[in-house]
Design an enzyme around this catalytic site. Structure first.
Site, short mmCIF file in Angstrom:
data_model
loop_
_atom_site.label_atom_id
_atom_site.label_comp_id
_atom_site.label_asym_id
_atom_site.label_seq_id
_atom_site.Cartn_x
_atom_site.Cartn_y
_atom_site.Cartn_z
N ASN A 7 0.73 -1.79 -0.05
CA ASN A 7 0.12 0.07 -0.01
C ASN A 7 0.84 1.21 0.21
OD1 ASN A 7 -1.11 2.04 1.56
ND2 ASN A 7 -3.47 1.47 1.76
N ASP A 9 -0.30 4.55 -0.21
CA ASP A 9 -1.04 5.34 0.31
C ASP A 9 0.01 6.62 0.82
OD1 ASP A 9 -3.07 4.66 -0.50
OD2 ASP A 9 -4.04 4.42 1.48
N HIS A 10 1.09 6.21 2.10
CA HIS A 10 1.56 7.68 2.60
C HIS A 10 2.96 7.90 1.75
CE1 HIS A 10 -0.92 6.50 5.65
NE2 HIS A 10 -0.63 5.37 5.56
N HIS A 43 -6.02 3.40 -1.65
CA HIS A 43 -6.52 4.09 -1.17
C HIS A 43 -7.06 5.43 -1.74
CE1 HIS A 43 -9.90 4.16 2.73
NE2 HIS A 43 -10.05 4.38 1.36
N ARG A 45 -9.25 8.03 -0.96
CA ARG A 45 -10.72 8.67 -0.18
C ARG A 45 -11.01 9.45 -0.12
NH1 ARG A 45 -10.22 7.64 5.38
NH2 ARG A 45 -8.43 5.89 6.34
N ARG A 49 -7.00 13.20 0.72
CA ARG A 49 -6.18 13.11 1.48
C ARG A 49 -4.42 12.86 1.17
NH1 ARG A 49 -7.43 10.35 7.49
NH2 ARG A 49 -9.23 10.71 6.32
N HIS A 50 -4.42 11.84 0.52
CA HIS A 50 -3.15 11.15 -0.11
C HIS A 50 -3.47 10.59 -1.73
CE1 HIS A 50 -5.29 7.72 1.47
NE2 HIS A 50 -4.41 7.75 2.58
N GLU A 70 -8.77 0.81 -3.03
CA GLU A 70 -9.50 0.26 -1.95
C GLU A 70 -10.22 1.83 -1.61
OE1 GLU A 70 -7.01 1.05 1.34
OE2 GLU A 70 -6.22 -1.56 1.64
N THR A 100 -7.11 6.58 10.24
CA THR A 100 -7.03 5.59 8.75
C THR A 100 -7.99 4.91 9.17
OG1 THR A 100 -6.05 3.62 8.03
CG2 THR A 100 -5.70 3.90 10.55
N THR A 101 -8.13 3.68 8.66
CA THR A 101 -9.75 2.70 8.31
C THR A 101 -9.94 2.56 10.06
OG1 THR A 101 -9.59 2.18 6.31
CG2 THR A 101 -10.57 0.84 7.52
N GLU A 151 -10.99 -9.62 3.08
CA GLU A 151 -9.31 -8.80 3.70
C GLU A 151 -9.71 -8.97 4.85
OE1 GLU A 151 -6.63 -6.01 1.64
OE2 GLU A 151 -5.91 -5.09 3.69
N HIS A 198 -4.24 -4.61 7.66
CA HIS A 198 -4.45 -2.87 8.68
C HIS A 198 -2.98 -3.44 9.59
CE1 HIS A 198 -5.68 0.38 9.12
NE2 HIS A 198 -5.77 0.26 10.50
N ALA A 199 -1.83 -2.64 9.47
CA ALA A 199 -1.19 -2.71 10.52
C ALA A 199 -0.23 -3.50 10.97
CB ALA A 199 -2.15 -2.20 11.95
N HIS A 221 1.41 1.26 5.75
CA HIS A 221 2.37 2.44 6.57
C HIS A 221 3.88 1.78 6.84
CE1 HIS A 221 2.73 4.67 10.17
NE2 HIS A 221 2.38 5.62 9.65
C1 LIG Z 1 -8.38 -0.88 4.45
C2 LIG Z 1 -7.32 -0.63 5.42
O1 LIG Z 1 -7.27 -1.70 6.03
C3 LIG Z 1 -5.98 0.72 5.43
O2 LIG Z 1 -5.97 -0.03 3.52
C4 LIG Z 1 -6.63 1.64 5.07
O3 LIG Z 1 -7.76 1.96 4.58
C5 LIG Z 1 -5.73 2.58 4.24
O4 LIG Z 1 -6.27 3.77 3.70
P1 LIG Z 1 -4.73 4.88 4.53
O5 LIG Z 1 -3.58 4.89 4.04
O6 LIG Z 1 -5.61 6.09 4.40
O7 LIG Z 1 -5.55 4.66 6.24
N1 LIG Z 2 -5.69 -3.05 3.45
C1 LIG Z 2 -4.14 -2.42 4.29
C2 LIG Z 2 -3.55 -1.73 3.82
O1 LIG Z 2 -3.70 -1.02 2.37
C3 LIG Z 2 -2.35 -1.64 4.48
O2 LIG Z 2 -2.83 -0.56 5.92
P1 LIG Z 2 -1.32 -0.43 7.01
O3 LIG Z 2 -0.33 -1.39 6.66
O4 LIG Z 2 -1.21 1.03 6.23
O5 LIG Z 2 -2.03 -0.01 8.57
#
Ligand SMILES: CC(=O)[C@@H](O)[C@H](O)COP(=O)(O)O
Ligand SMILES: NCC(=O)COP(=O)(O)O
Length: 251
Positions: A7, A9-10, A43, A45, A49-50, A70, A100-101, A151, A198-199, A221
């Site tokens: 992922n 996103d960040h 994701h 959103r 935001r990202h 996502e 976050t979610t 998931e 997630h996490a 993350h």
């Molecule tokens: C669905 C999930 O668990 C994460 O992927 C989350 O939705 C990521 O979004 P953010 O990066 O905005 O936290």
């Molecule tokens: N769906 C979970 C994801 O894509 C990554 O979540 P995270 O590792 O950023 O908490």
């Protein structure tokens, strides 16, 4: 073989801190690919935001591994997904004020509407995944709406692991692992693909990667955080190594 969806996103979070053009999520996707990622997750959103719409479009064009989008189950997002055709769309709950979610999607409470969303995505050739808590009734509802993938939300497990001082044998952690494991068994028994995320991070990933039948982990993350120090390619490589080591060892 267990797969890793990275992922990114960040990477976009960092770019949006200055509203500039760097770091580029498309470049991150290439680096993740070279580090051994099997897929890229973003994701998009509602509040942008990202990740931005243009990022998803460029990723669709440039990424040579699977793209998992996502998204909230809104008409706007379904329209974007159907136009861009990622390999997979994962339906997630979304709140503007969350960092976050925060929990899984309540599929049970909105079966009719979600069934229609899954059908529209399927018509566009997109596999639907749902991000759900490790609850049997949510798994069963996911099957009824036609989701092909679930998931399981590993946030509660990750929280317990951290609170227990990273002791995977502590009762609270074992309880959470068992919950994810039972949900995974139900997902597989209903003919769906068992993913988790997630996490997850470099310390807590192995007990999840070791679960029977888990096919894919989505991790963001922790990988992007480590990449600040090691580079993204190396951060992905190390996560993949830990996952493979655990999956090879079995539960
Ligand atoms: C669905 C999930 O668990 C994460 O992927 C989350 O939705 C990521 O979004 P953010 O990066 O905005 O936290
Ligand atoms: N769906 C979970 C994801 O894509 C990554 O979540 P995270 O590792 O950023 O908490």
């Amino acid at each position: 073989m267990i797969e890793l969806g990275v992922n990114i996103d960040h990477v976009a979070t960092l770019r949006q801190a200055r509203r500039t053009w760097e770091p580029d999520p498309a470049w991150a996707a290439m680096e993740a690919h070279l580090g051994g990622a099997d897929g890229i997750t973003v994701h998009l959103r509602e509040d942008r935001r990202h990740i931005q719409d243009e990022d998803v479009r460029r990723l669709r064009e440039l990424t040579q591994i699977k793209l998992n989008l996502e998204m909230a189950a809104t008409d706007e997002m379904v329209g974007i997904a159907c136009a861009l055709k990622p390999e997979m769309a994962m339906l997630v709950p979304e709140g503007r004020h969350e960092v976050t979610t925060e929990g899984g999607l309540d599929v049970l409470a909105q079966e009719g509407r979600l069934k229609d969303v899954v059908a529209r995505l399927a018509d566009a050739g997109i596999v639907t995944s749902v991000f759900i808590d490790a609850e049997l009734e949510q798994v069963e509802a996911a099957a009824r709406i036609g989701a092909r993938v679930c998931e399981i939300h590993t946030g509660p497990y990750a929280h317990a692991f951290h609170a227990a001082g990273r002791d995977a044998q502590s009762a609270a952690v074992v309880e959470q692992i068992d919950k994810v494991c039972r949900a995974g068994e139900a997902i597989r028994a209903l003919g769906m693909r068992f993913n988790a995320g997630h996490a997850l991070n470099y310390y807590n990933v192995q007990p999840i990667a070791r679960l029977p039948g888990v096919r894919e982990l989505h991790i963001g993350h922790a990988i992007v955080s480590r990449s600040v120090f090691t580079g993204l390619r190396e951060a992905v490589r190390e996560m993949k190594r830990l996952m493979r080591e655990a999956a090879g060892a079995g539960r």
